[in-house]
Design a protein around this motif. Structure first.
Motif, PDB file in Angstrom:
ATOM      1  N   PRO A   1     -63.778 -41.314  -1.518  1.00 30.76           N
ATOM      2  CA  PRO A   1     -65.128 -41.855  -1.488  1.00 30.76           C
ATOM      3  C   PRO A   1     -66.204 -40.789  -1.715  1.00 30.76           C
ATOM      4  CG  PRO A   1     -64.415 -41.478   0.746  1.00 30.76           C
ATOM      5  CD  PRO A   1     -63.275 -41.056  -0.162  1.00 30.76           C
ATOM      6  N   PHE A   2     -65.847 -39.517  -1.611  1.00 31.72           N
ATOM      7  CA  PHE A   2     -66.867 -38.467  -1.624  1.00 31.72           C
ATOM      8  C   PHE A   2     -67.086 -37.833  -2.986  1.00 31.72           C
ATOM      9  CE2 PHE A   2     -64.908 -38.414   2.672  1.00 31.72           C
ATOM     10  CZ  PHE A   2     -65.958 -39.038   3.321  1.00 31.72           C
ATOM     11  N   GLU A   3     -66.211 -38.149  -3.938  1.00 39.28           N
ATOM     12  CA  GLU A   3     -66.308 -37.633  -5.290  1.00 39.28           C
ATOM     13  C   GLU A   3     -66.434 -36.115  -5.316  1.00 39.28           C
ATOM     14  OE1 GLU A   3     -69.204 -39.990  -7.408  1.00 39.28           O
ATOM     15  OE2 GLU A   3     -67.761 -41.624  -7.546  1.00 39.28           O
ATOM     16  N   GLU A   4     -65.556 -35.457  -4.537  1.00 37.23           N
ATOM     17  CA  GLU A   4     -65.499 -34.001  -4.506  1.00 37.23           C
ATOM     18  C   GLU A   4     -64.206 -33.502  -5.141  1.00 37.23           C
ATOM     19  OE1 GLU A   4     -67.757 -33.248  -0.272  1.00 37.23           O
ATOM     20  OE2 GLU A   4     -65.590 -33.478  -0.281  1.00 37.23           O
ATOM     21  N   ASP A   5     -63.141 -34.246  -4.991  1.00 33.44           N
ATOM     22  CA  ASP A   5     -61.825 -33.815  -5.437  1.00 33.44           C
ATOM     23  C   ASP A   5     -61.497 -34.435  -6.788  1.00 33.44           C
ATOM     24  OD1 ASP A   5     -61.543 -32.559  -2.945  1.00 33.44           O
ATOM     25  OD2 ASP A   5     -60.605 -34.332  -2.056  1.00 33.44           O
ATOM     26  N   PHE A   6     -61.021 -33.606  -7.722  1.00 27.60           N
ATOM     27  CA  PHE A   6     -60.616 -34.100  -9.035  1.00 27.60           C
ATOM     28  C   PHE A   6     -59.164 -34.537  -8.998  1.00 27.60           C
ATOM     29  CE2 PHE A   6     -64.355 -32.483 -11.192  1.00 27.60           C
ATOM     30  CZ  PHE A   6     -64.464 -33.358 -12.266  1.00 27.60           C
ATOM     31  N   GLU A   7     -58.925 -35.738  -9.495  1.00 34.73           N
ATOM     32  CA  GLU A   7     -57.580 -36.302  -9.575  1.00 34.73           C
ATOM     33  C   GLU A   7     -57.097 -36.288 -11.015  1.00 34.73           C
ATOM     34  OE1 GLU A   7     -55.274 -40.565  -8.897  1.00 34.73           O
ATOM     35  OE2 GLU A   7     -57.448 -40.541  -9.174  1.00 34.73           O
ATOM     36  N   LEU A   8     -55.852 -35.914 -11.187  1.00 29.33           N
ATOM     37  CA  LEU A   8     -55.148 -36.084 -12.448  1.00 29.33           C
ATOM     38  C   LEU A   8     -54.252 -37.298 -12.262  1.00 29.33           C
ATOM     39  CD1 LEU A   8     -53.947 -35.167 -15.220  1.00 29.33           C
ATOM     40  CD2 LEU A   8     -52.316 -33.800 -13.891  1.00 29.33           C
TER      41      LEU A   8
END
Length: 182
Positions: free
Chosen positions: A93-100
């Motif tokens: 929810p925080f849009e801090e971590d990048f996901e592949l």
């Protein structure tokens, strides 16, 4: 700001989606074997028109994403057959971590395409200054978990932080890729 991309590996081209991909993309995102593992906001797509709408939305959003975020097609170099999709995106929810994440059509499973495309995307993301990438998978998604491990990602735990669903979390940092390539 744009997330247009074209990467080449030994067997694959990772490229921008086109509306002409809709029929082939339906073989991926319409397949129940794939759709069951998608994030809660992405459901199975049931017809070519709906797939075209999804692709159109992705293509429209692409220039506005925070680089290196984006969604791309994975195609076989020889013949150009669409094999899957790949994305780099900020996790809720925080849009801090990048996901592949990656999705392949079921008849392309077991050929190492997800690992090959994922490895290229990881290298490219780190060249763009990303300090770490995450992959998340439902605990029973053994294929995704195995691919994350083949990519050199380290299991860091289980959480419900992302998508309010219990997920296994894997992480990779640039220093992990340096060790892997030795």
């Amino acid at each position: 700001m744009t997330s247009s991309l074209e990467l080449h590996t030994e067997r694959l081209t990772i490229r921008d989606w086109t509306l002409g991909d809709a029929e082939a993309a339906l073989q991926i995102y319409g397949a129940e074997e794939v759709a069951r593992w998608l994030t809660p906001e992405m459901r199975a797509v049931h017809d070519v028109e709906a797939m075209r709408s999804v692709l159109h939305a992705w293509m429209e959003a692409q220039p506005n994403l925070v680089p290196p975020a984006g969604r791309w097609a994975i195609a076989h170099k020889r013949g150009g057959d669409l094999l899957g999709g790949l994305s780099l995106r900020l996790l809720p929810p925080f849009e801090e971590d990048f996901e592949l994440n990656w999705q392949l059509r079921p008849d392309a499973w077991g050929n190492g395409y997800a690992t090959e495309a994922g490895s290229a995307a990881i290298g490219w993301a780190f060249e763009q200054g990303i300090e770490e990438l995450f992959a998340v998978a439902r605990p029973k998604n053994t294929r995704a978990i195995a691919t994350a491990r083949r990519l050199g990602m380290e299991w860091v735990g289980e959480t419900e932080k992302y998508y309010s669903t219990r997920l296994q979390v894997f992480r990779i940092r640039p220093s992990d890729t340096a060790v892997r390539t030795r």
